[in-house]
Design a protein around this motif. Structure first.
Motif, PDB file in Angstrom:
ATOM      1  N   PRO A 243     -10.454  -3.152  -3.194  1.00  0.00           N
ATOM      2  CA  PRO A 243     -10.900  -1.946  -2.476  1.00  0.00           C
ATOM      3  C   PRO A 243      -9.867  -1.517  -1.442  1.00  0.00           C
ATOM      4  O   PRO A 243      -9.022  -2.311  -1.019  1.00  0.00           O
ATOM      5  N   THR A 244      -9.950  -0.284  -1.007  1.00  0.00           N
ATOM      6  CA  THR A 244      -8.942   0.267  -0.094  1.00  0.00           C
ATOM      7  C   THR A 244      -8.967  -0.393   1.283  1.00  0.00           C
ATOM      8  O   THR A 244      -7.961  -0.366   1.995  1.00  0.00           O
ATOM      9  N   ASP A 245     -10.092  -0.989   1.676  1.00  0.00           N
ATOM     10  CA  ASP A 245     -10.136  -1.626   2.990  1.00  0.00           C
ATOM     11  C   ASP A 245      -9.586  -3.056   2.952  1.00  0.00           C
ATOM     12  O   ASP A 245      -9.463  -3.701   3.988  1.00  0.00           O
ATOM     13  N   LYS A 246      -9.263  -3.570   1.747  1.00  0.00           N
ATOM     14  CA  LYS A 246      -8.595  -4.860   1.597  1.00  0.00           C
ATOM     15  C   LYS A 246      -7.413  -4.653   0.654  1.00  0.00           C
ATOM     16  O   LYS A 246      -7.434  -5.071  -0.488  1.00  0.00           O
ATOM     17  N   PRO A 247      -6.384  -3.997   1.141  1.00  0.00           N
ATOM     18  CA  PRO A 247      -5.363  -3.490   0.232  1.00  0.00           C
ATOM     19  C   PRO A 247      -4.458  -4.566  -0.359  1.00  0.00           C
ATOM     20  O   PRO A 247      -3.967  -5.444   0.342  1.00  0.00           O
ATOM     21  N   SER A 248      -4.275  -4.494  -1.671  1.00  0.00           N
ATOM     22  CA  SER A 248      -3.173  -5.190  -2.328  1.00  0.00           C
ATOM     23  C   SER A 248      -2.066  -4.159  -2.505  1.00  0.00           C
ATOM     24  O   SER A 248      -2.240  -2.983  -2.169  1.00  0.00           O
ATOM     25  N   LEU A 249      -0.944  -4.573  -3.059  1.00  0.00           N
ATOM     26  CA  LEU A 249       0.134  -3.621  -3.277  1.00  0.00           C
ATOM     27  C   LEU A 249      -0.298  -2.522  -4.246  1.00  0.00           C
ATOM     28  O   LEU A 249       0.053  -1.347  -4.080  1.00  0.00           O
ATOM     29  N   GLY A 250      -1.078  -2.891  -5.252  1.00  0.00           N
ATOM     30  CA  GLY A 250      -1.559  -1.900  -6.215  1.00  0.00           C
ATOM     31  C   GLY A 250      -2.488  -0.875  -5.597  1.00  0.00           C
ATOM     32  O   GLY A 250      -2.362   0.328  -5.849  1.00  0.00           O
ATOM     33  N   SER A 251      -3.421  -1.325  -4.779  1.00  0.00           N
ATOM     34  CA  SER A 251      -4.356  -0.385  -4.151  1.00  0.00           C
ATOM     35  C   SER A 251      -3.654   0.476  -3.104  1.00  0.00           C
ATOM     36  O   SER A 251      -4.045   1.620  -2.870  1.00  0.00           O
ATOM     37  N   LEU A 252      -2.588  -0.056  -2.488  1.00  0.00           N
ATOM     38  CA  LEU A 252      -1.809   0.758  -1.555  1.00  0.00           C
ATOM     39  C   LEU A 252      -1.094   1.892  -2.286  1.00  0.00           C
ATOM     40  O   LEU A 252      -1.039   3.026  -1.800  1.00  0.00           O
ATOM     41  N   ILE A 253      -0.547   1.584  -3.438  1.00  0.00           N
ATOM     42  CA  ILE A 253       0.111   2.618  -4.242  1.00  0.00           C
ATOM     43  C   ILE A 253      -0.899   3.686  -4.647  1.00  0.00           C
ATOM     44  O   ILE A 253      -0.621   4.883  -4.584  1.00  0.00           O
ATOM     45  N   ARG A 254      -2.075   3.244  -5.053  1.00  0.00           N
ATOM     46  CA  ARG A 254      -3.108   4.202  -5.469  1.00  0.00           C
ATOM     47  C   ARG A 254      -3.574   5.070  -4.306  1.00  0.00           C
ATOM     48  O   ARG A 254      -3.746   6.288  -4.445  1.00  0.00           O
ATOM     49  N   SER A 255      -3.745   4.457  -3.126  1.00  0.00           N
ATOM     50  CA  SER A 255      -4.272   5.218  -1.987  1.00  0.00           C
ATOM     51  C   SER A 255      -3.308   6.316  -1.546  1.00  0.00           C
ATOM     52  O   SER A 255      -3.724   7.329  -0.990  1.00  0.00           O
TER      53      SER A 255
END
Length: 302
Positions: A243-255
């Motif tokens: 989820p966006t409130d626990k960002p991995s590198l992948g979710s950071l790219i998506r956000s």
């Protein structure tokens, strides 16, 4: 015979391996020390200010010295989220490979040593699973999990689910590798000697054959960590990962992807750059380990 001194000597003689090792070490230390060295804790809402959102890097007009690489749409410093996000990606990658290795080594050892219908059944099961891509299996499983539970429960168990699903999906690669090594080892004299003195099959498999069959496992483990991180990044980009409130590198790219065309490219660019560096370093080290630990290649060089 492979010795640690020989491996170290070959490592120090290979500039590509040294470069990959330095990059990987720097990223691991950055992730491990993130709570101590990160300018901001992106999980602490008290440190976030929506008025700081979408600030450019500090050297560009409109930038702020507090945020070296700029901020995202929530006012989080991109540098801080990268530090924490790299740690989450590494935890998922290493955790998934651990699950894969435990399952794959156990089933591969059993299939190679026992043979017969056990070998046939396990290898056909591996064939079926390998015919389905890891990403497809993960998408189906995580979509069902998201549908069955609310967002809060999903956010709480997202890391565990990603590790479990990616790990289970990748076990055939370890199983086939271990089985192949076991088939080459079980007919050797030291195995026959262990049987003759009456050791049970369990001790012969785990105490004698497995230690001599682990070399290729070390090689594929490094590469599989990179693949697991890439799989998690792809799932997060599709909205099925962290989820966006626990960002991995992948979710950071998506956000940050939705802000690319508005000019806020730094939100996606820097996490993507770190992800590429991490994957490249792991793959280069995996290739180096394969070359060093492969006896045929060593004989060819000699």
């Amino acid at each position: 015979m492979i010795t640690w001194r020989g491996v170290l000597r070959r490592f120090l003689a290979d500039p590509v391996a040294i470069g990959a090792g330095v990059v990987l070490l720097a990223l691991v230390l950055m992730a491990a020390l993130a709570p101590l060295i990160a300018p901001q804790n992106p999980y602490d809402l008290m440190q976030l200010n929506i008025m700081d959102s979408e600030m450019p890097p500090s050297w560009r007009p409109g930038g702020d010295d507090r945020f070296l690489l700029g901020t995202d749409a929530q006012g989080r410093g991109v540098l801080s989220t990268i530090m924490y996000g790299t740690g989450i990606s590494l935890v998922i990658g290493i955790g998934a490979v651990t699950v894969s290795a435990v399952l794959g080594i156990t089933l591969g050892l059993l299939a190679g040593y026992k043979g017969g219908w056990i070998d046939s059944f396990l290898m056909r099961l591996a064939d079926i699973q390998m015919s389905l891509s890891t990403l497809m299996i993960a998408i189906i499983a995580l979509a069902l999990f998201q549908a069955a539970f609310d967002a809060n429960i999903y956010a709480e168990y997202a890391i565990f689910m990603l590790i479990l699903i990616i790990g289970i999906a990748e076990w055939p690669k370890f199983a086939r590798t271990v089985r192949s090594s076991v088939l080459g080892e079980k007919g050797k004299e030291y195995v026959d000697a262990a049987r003759v003195i009456g050791l049970p099959a369990r001790k012969v498999m785990w105490g004698h054959i497995l230690p001599n069959a682990l070399t290729p496992v070390l090689v594929i483990s490094t590469i599989q960590v990179a693949e697991a991180i890439m799989t998690e990044a792809a799932l997060s980009f599709l909205g099925l990962g962290m989820p966006t409130d626990k960002p991995s590198l992948g979710s950071l790219i998506r956000s940050g992807f939705e802000f690319v065309f508005s000019g806020s490219t730094w939100i996606t660019f820097y996490p993507a750059l770190v992800l590429i560096a991490l994957i490249l370093a792991l793959n280069l080290l995996g290739d180096w380990m394969r070359d060093v630990l492969n006896p045929k290649l060593r004989r060819g060089e000699d």
